[in-house]
Motif scaffolding. Structure first.
Motif, PDB file in Angstrom:
ATOM      1  N   ASP A   1     -12.662  15.256 -32.979  1.00 16.96           N
ATOM      2  CA  ASP A   1     -13.463  14.212 -33.627  1.00 16.96           C
ATOM      3  C   ASP A   1     -14.613  14.769 -34.473  1.00 16.96           C
ATOM      4  N   LYS A   2     -14.675  16.102 -34.578  1.00 15.51           N
ATOM      5  CA  LYS A   2     -15.746  16.778 -35.329  1.00 15.51           C
ATOM      6  C   LYS A   2     -17.125  16.349 -34.832  1.00 15.51           C
ATOM      7  N   ARG A   3     -17.293  16.455 -33.515  1.00 18.71           N
ATOM      8  CA  ARG A   3     -18.556  16.088 -32.879  1.00 18.71           C
ATOM      9  C   ARG A   3     -19.192  17.312 -32.226  1.00 18.71           C
ATOM     10  N   ILE A   4     -20.495  17.303 -32.175  1.00 18.75           N
ATOM     11  CA  ILE A   4     -21.270  18.347 -31.516  1.00 18.75           C
ATOM     12  C   ILE A   4     -21.554  17.886 -30.089  1.00 18.75           C
ATOM     13  N   VAL A   5     -21.327  18.757 -29.133  1.00 20.82           N
ATOM     14  CA  VAL A   5     -21.570  18.445 -27.724  1.00 20.82           C
ATOM     15  C   VAL A   5     -23.060  18.577 -27.425  1.00 20.82           C
ATOM     16  N   VAL A   6     -23.627  17.566 -26.773  1.00 21.11           N
ATOM     17  CA  VAL A   6     -25.007  17.598 -26.284  1.00 21.11           C
ATOM     18  C   VAL A   6     -24.917  17.626 -24.768  1.00 21.11           C
ATOM     19  N   THR A   7     -25.529  18.644 -24.154  1.00 20.85           N
ATOM     20  CA  THR A   7     -25.350  18.835 -22.719  1.00 20.85           C
ATOM     21  C   THR A   7     -26.513  19.579 -22.088  1.00 20.85           C
ATOM     22  N   HIS A   8     -26.596  19.495 -20.772  1.00 19.69           N
ATOM     23  CA  HIS A   8     -27.497  20.326 -19.972  1.00 19.69           C
ATOM     24  C   HIS A   8     -26.686  21.413 -19.263  1.00 19.69           C
ATOM     25  N   ASP A   9     -25.414  21.513 -19.536  1.00 23.03           N
ATOM     26  CA  ASP A   9     -24.451  22.364 -18.842  1.00 23.03           C
ATOM     27  C   ASP A   9     -24.094  23.590 -19.689  1.00 23.03           C
ATOM     28  N   ARG A  10     -24.391  24.771 -19.191  1.00 24.31           N
ATOM     29  CA  ARG A  10     -24.111  25.986 -19.957  1.00 24.31           C
ATOM     30  C   ARG A  10     -22.628  26.337 -20.021  1.00 24.31           C
ATOM     31  N   ASP A  11     -21.798  25.681 -19.227  1.00 20.97           N
ATOM     32  CA  ASP A  11     -20.365  25.979 -19.230  1.00 20.97           C
ATOM     33  C   ASP A  11     -19.715  25.755 -20.597  1.00 20.97           C
ATOM     34  N   PHE A  12     -20.239  24.820 -21.378  1.00 22.55           N
ATOM     35  CA  PHE A  12     -19.659  24.586 -22.705  1.00 22.55           C
ATOM     36  C   PHE A  12     -19.807  25.822 -23.590  1.00 22.55           C
ATOM     37  N   GLY A  13     -20.954  26.465 -23.526  1.00 23.87           N
ATOM     38  CA  GLY A  13     -21.161  27.691 -24.288  1.00 23.87           C
ATOM     39  C   GLY A  13     -20.232  28.799 -23.835  1.00 23.87           C
ATOM     40  N   ARG A  14     -20.035  28.907 -22.532  1.00 23.61           N
ATOM     41  CA  ARG A  14     -19.122  29.912 -21.990  1.00 23.61           C
ATOM     42  C   ARG A  14     -17.708  29.677 -22.495  1.00 23.61           C
ATOM     43  N   LEU A  15     -17.290  28.436 -22.494  1.00 20.29           N
ATOM     44  CA  LEU A  15     -15.945  28.107 -22.976  1.00 20.29           C
ATOM     45  C   LEU A  15     -15.786  28.449 -24.456  1.00 20.29           C
ATOM     46  N   ALA A  16     -16.811  28.135 -25.233  1.00 17.00           N
ATOM     47  CA  ALA A  16     -16.728  28.351 -26.679  1.00 17.00           C
ATOM     48  C   ALA A  16     -16.849  29.825 -27.052  1.00 17.00           C
ATOM     49  N   ILE A  17     -17.703  30.554 -26.359  1.00 14.86           N
ATOM     50  CA  ILE A  17     -17.952  31.950 -26.733  1.00 14.86           C
ATOM     51  C   ILE A  17     -17.019  32.900 -25.992  1.00 14.86           C
ATOM     52  N   ALA A  18     -17.078  32.886 -24.668  1.00 15.96           N
ATOM     53  CA  ALA A  18     -16.313  33.864 -23.886  1.00 15.96           C
ATOM     54  C   ALA A  18     -14.811  33.580 -23.892  1.00 15.96           C
ATOM     55  N   GLN A  19     -14.454  32.296 -23.889  1.00 13.05           N
ATOM     56  CA  GLN A  19     -13.034  31.959 -23.824  1.00 13.05           C
ATOM     57  C   GLN A  19     -12.448  31.559 -25.177  1.00 13.05           C
ATOM     58  N   GLY A  20     -13.293  31.503 -26.203  1.00 13.64           N
ATOM     59  CA  GLY A  20     -12.805  31.253 -27.552  1.00 13.64           C
ATOM     60  C   GLY A  20     -12.282  29.854 -27.831  1.00 13.64           C
ATOM     61  N   GLU A  21     -12.714  28.870 -27.033  1.00 15.19           N
ATOM     62  CA  GLU A  21     -12.303  27.480 -27.300  1.00 15.19           C
ATOM     63  C   GLU A  21     -12.888  27.046 -28.642  1.00 15.19           C
ATOM     64  N   GLN A  22     -12.116  26.298 -29.396  1.00 17.47           N
ATOM     65  CA  GLN A  22     -12.624  25.785 -30.666  1.00 17.47           C
ATOM     66  C   GLN A  22     -13.754  24.804 -30.395  1.00 17.47           C
ATOM     67  N   CYS A  23     -14.772  24.880 -31.235  1.00 19.33           N
ATOM     68  CA  CYS A  23     -15.947  24.047 -31.000  1.00 19.33           C
ATOM     69  C   CYS A  23     -16.644  23.762 -32.315  1.00 19.33           C
ATOM     70  N   HIS A  24     -16.952  22.516 -32.539  1.00 18.28           N
ATOM     71  CA  HIS A  24     -17.685  22.120 -33.744  1.00 18.28           C
ATOM     72  C   HIS A  24     -19.168  22.460 -33.616  1.00 18.28           C
ATOM     73  N   GLY A  25     -19.673  22.512 -32.385  1.00 21.05           N
ATOM     74  CA  GLY A  25     -21.063  22.862 -32.142  1.00 21.05           C
ATOM     75  C   GLY A  25     -21.529  22.371 -30.786  1.00 21.05           C
ATOM     76  N   ILE A  26     -22.600  22.990 -30.293  1.00 22.10           N
ATOM     77  CA  ILE A  26     -23.160  22.623 -28.992  1.00 22.10           C
ATOM     78  C   ILE A  26     -24.684  22.619 -29.100  1.00 22.10           C
ATOM     79  N   ILE A  27     -25.292  21.559 -28.580  1.00 24.55           N
ATOM     80  CA  ILE A  27     -26.733  21.541 -28.371  1.00 24.55           C
ATOM     81  C   ILE A  27     -26.923  21.592 -26.857  1.00 24.55           C
ATOM     82  N   TYR A  28     -27.353  22.741 -26.391  1.00 27.80           N
ATOM     83  CA  TYR A  28     -27.551  22.981 -24.966  1.00 27.80           C
ATOM     84  C   TYR A  28     -29.029  22.764 -24.659  1.00 27.80           C
ATOM     85  N   ILE A  29     -29.329  21.696 -23.927  1.00 21.91           N
ATOM     86  CA  ILE A  29     -30.714  21.358 -23.576  1.00 21.91           C
ATOM     87  C   ILE A  29     -31.024  22.044 -22.259  1.00 21.91           C
ATOM     88  N   ARG A  30     -31.789  23.122 -22.359  1.00 26.15           N
ATOM     89  CA  ARG A  30     -32.090  23.965 -21.202  1.00 26.15           C
ATOM     90  C   ARG A  30     -33.586  23.879 -20.882  1.00 26.15           C
TER      91      ARG A  30
END
Length: 124
Positions: free
Chosen positions: A52-81
């Motif tokens: 859907d070409k959406r950016i994920v907004v989350t408090h969960d760092r797992d999305f970054g791990r999936l996108a970076i370490a596992q190479g999942e396609q991702c339009h973007g992530i806003i990680y609120i830490r």
């Protein structure tokens, strides 16, 4: 593109008050809770966001791990830490982000914390 006008998907850990704030400020937000996707696998949500070409907004760092370490396609992530994840504190931080000159580009991982914003370009 700035935060206003972005297409977002908010994770289940993002408070309804924060979702409302984002909508009131021009974001198109698809909320996991409203869609009845509570407990959905993060990989599934990331694929939905990509489709859907959406950016994920989350408090969960797992999305970054999936996108970076596992190479999942991702339009973007806003990680609120933030240490204090009360809605009022998250909204205050998002207000600061909206006032900034940061330009959102596809494939960015943005970490929002007490000291500001850190941007990391994703590989996947």
């Amino acid at each position: 593109m700035t935060l206003r006008g972005l297409r977002l998907i908010s994770d289940e850990n993002v408070a309804p008050r924060v979702v409302s704030f984002l909508r009131e400020h021009g974001c198109d937000v698809l909320d996991v809770k409203e869609e009845g996707w509570l407990g959905a696998d993060d990989s599934l949500l990331l694929r939905r966001a990509w489709r859907d070409k959406r950016i994920v907004v989350t408090h969960d760092r797992d999305f970054g791990r999936l996108a970076i370490a596992q190479g999942e396609q991702c339009h973007g992530i806003i990680y609120i830490r933030l240490r204090n994840q009360r809605s009022s504190n998250v909204i205050h931080s998002l207000e600061g982000l909206m006032r900034s000159c940061i330009v959102f580009k596809p494939g960015l991982l943005m970490v929002l914390n007490e000291s500001g914003v850190r941007i990391r370009r994703m590989l996947g």
